[in-house]
Design an enzyme around this catalytic site. Sequence first.
Site, PDB file in Angstrom:
ATOM      1  N   HIS A  47       1.867   8.627   5.132  1.00 55.70           N
ATOM      2  CA  HIS A  47       1.061   9.773   5.576  1.00 55.70           C
ATOM      3  C   HIS A  47       1.347  10.682   6.632  1.00 55.70           C
ATOM      4  CE1 HIS A  47      -2.387   9.196   3.038  1.00 55.70           C
ATOM      5  NE2 HIS A  47      -2.404   8.073   3.251  1.00 55.70           N
ATOM      6  N   ASP A  73       0.932  -1.252   0.011  1.00 55.70           N
ATOM      7  CA  ASP A  73       0.070  -0.061  -0.055  1.00 55.70           C
ATOM      8  C   ASP A  73       0.916   1.256  -0.066  1.00 55.70           C
ATOM      9  OD1 ASP A  73      -2.312   1.692   0.810  1.00 55.70           O
ATOM     10  OD2 ASP A  73      -3.267  -0.033   0.931  1.00 55.70           O
ATOM     11  N   HIS A 117     -11.722  10.654   0.331  1.00 52.32           N
ATOM     12  CA  HIS A 117     -13.044  10.161   1.471  1.00 52.32           C
ATOM     13  C   HIS A 117     -14.131  11.179   0.600  1.00 52.32           C
ATOM     14  CE1 HIS A 117     -10.687   7.387   4.026  1.00 52.32           C
ATOM     15  NE2 HIS A 117      -9.754   8.136   3.581  1.00 52.32           N
ATOM     16  N   SER A 145      -6.884   3.777  -1.646  1.00 52.86           N
ATOM     17  CA  SER A 145      -6.778   2.307  -1.182  1.00 52.86           C
ATOM     18  C   SER A 145      -8.064   1.667  -1.656  1.00 52.86           C
ATOM     19  CB  SER A 145      -6.365   2.155   0.275  1.00 52.86           C
ATOM     20  OG  SER A 145      -5.039   2.512   0.529  1.00 52.86           O
ATOM     21  N   ARG A 171     -16.386   7.598   0.814  1.00 54.13           N
ATOM     22  CA  ARG A 171     -15.661   6.415   1.045  1.00 54.13           C
ATOM     23  C   ARG A 171     -15.993   5.646   2.476  1.00 54.13           C
ATOM     24  NH1 ARG A 171      -9.064   5.625   0.536  1.00 54.13           N
ATOM     25  NH2 ARG A 171      -8.981   4.290   2.377  1.00 54.13           N
ATOM     26  N   ARG A 226     -13.562   4.825   6.669  1.00 53.28           N
ATOM     27  CA  ARG A 226     -13.518   5.907   7.764  1.00 53.28           C
ATOM     28  C   ARG A 226     -14.782   6.486   8.059  1.00 53.28           C
ATOM     29  NH1 ARG A 226      -8.477   6.293   9.428  1.00 53.28           N
ATOM     30  NH2 ARG A 226      -6.738   5.888   8.411  1.00 53.28           N
TER      31      ARG A 226
END
Length: 512
Positions: free
Chosen positions: A403, A11, A122, A61, A259, A262
């Site tokens: 990140h 990732d 997101h 991702s 998304r 989260r």
Amino acid sequence: MKKTTLLVILDGWGYSDSDYFNAIKNANTPTWDSIWQEFPKTLINASSLEVGLPRSQMGNSEVGHVNIGCGRVVYQELTKIDKAIEEKTFGDNKAICAAIDNVIKNDSNLHLIGLLSPGGVHSHEEHIFEMIKIAKQKGIKRLYLHAFLDGRDTPPRSAEKSIKKADKLLQDLNLGYIASVCGRYYAMDRDNRWDRVEKAYNAIVNANADFIYDSALEALEQSYARDQSDEFVIPTCIKKDGHLVKVQDNDSVIFMNFRADRAREISHAFTDESFDHFPRKKHLNINFTTLTEYDSKLKCAVAFPPKQPINTLGEVLMKNHKTQLRIAETEKYPHVTFFFNGGREEQFEGEDRILIPSPKVATYDLQPEMSAPEVTDKLVAAINSGKYDCIVCNYANSDMVGHTGNYEAAMQAIEYLDKCIARLKDAILEHDGNMFITADHGNADMMVNPETQKPHTAHTTNLVPFIYVGHKKAQVALEHGKLSDIAPTLLNVMGIAQPKEMTGKTIFNFEK
């Protein structure tokens, strides 16, 4: 004993020739270097139109794993919602209209919650702005925005511009104001850190927060003064004319993230009658609407429900009576299961799953190896067992440490992954299996923005590697491949016919 085909998804491992704060290129990676020289490889696209996103939009991702697992370009929610706005059908959406009608019928409040960011991973702030305009057009009198701040898919201190845009729009429309601000670290946890979610929930619902200011901009300025960047802004309430906003019965709440991963935890806090992860004053009687489906178990309305793709890689393996294993640590577990299976929660027959808990640290630069040792131990054991025809795994390190913006820690993460890859290579070759190594998007390949010289914490649009490691002779058959070409390649090496729904093409040809 089965010969395993292993797909390793690194990732956030993008490819770049530049060595400018490139944690991947500059790390000490003897195994990676030897594999890159010795085995067939190519570079494939993981962003933009090639993965169903708008032009020049960085991959992420969720998008990456959906495209890999489905074996076709899957047009993403961002693209669908943009299209609805462009075609002026967004305001006609049944779920959105029902949420607004509920407010008008009860003379109550409309709350918008979500990531106020241009990041496009997101959420997208333009969707929030459009929703505000639609609410005004449909007669809403009181709208309150509860803004989650980014600093992860955007520069760490970039929220001011977004807050100013939202403030101006709400002021121009005389509709309401930003009622709370909160870093995504709290509101958008996905690792069962419920203490964080509780703080965000209490600020939004109960106007109960450590800090109260007169404006969202003041809250941001004070957060920066405490050396807390956008992502880590402590949940803060905004008081206007002596008034603090709370969510009350008969209100409508629209969650503007598209998304899922989260957005799940805080959504459960809003909707579950038997919620027990932290104490709530009461279970609210509200209209709770989400832009997309976050979890099929959530009791809420969904504006853009999913369309379940058929004949994903997992389904094709099941139909061919193959055994499969999915393994990742907590941070990426939904990606190798739910997203990889095209939005399906349930396991396929013959599909096993292993979840390794992510380490409980504030940020992953404090533990760059994360849970890679445990993931690798389980992977090697699974390969040695001969139980599985196909294994899909994810290593989170280069994304999650990337990140943080900590270049040195990112290099440590890459170097640790190199050791893990060495163990996988040895196990696969010993058992005459096949291993493919790829990534879902870039991240650690650029840790500092060359234009601003500031930490770069977002994903990149760089190509990603695709490597075959095994005893078969393989030749690159497809130039300019993309993530959706990976599943057809795995089926090819396993001797399984590719279904017509998979429109991807095989990247390698293998000698029979």
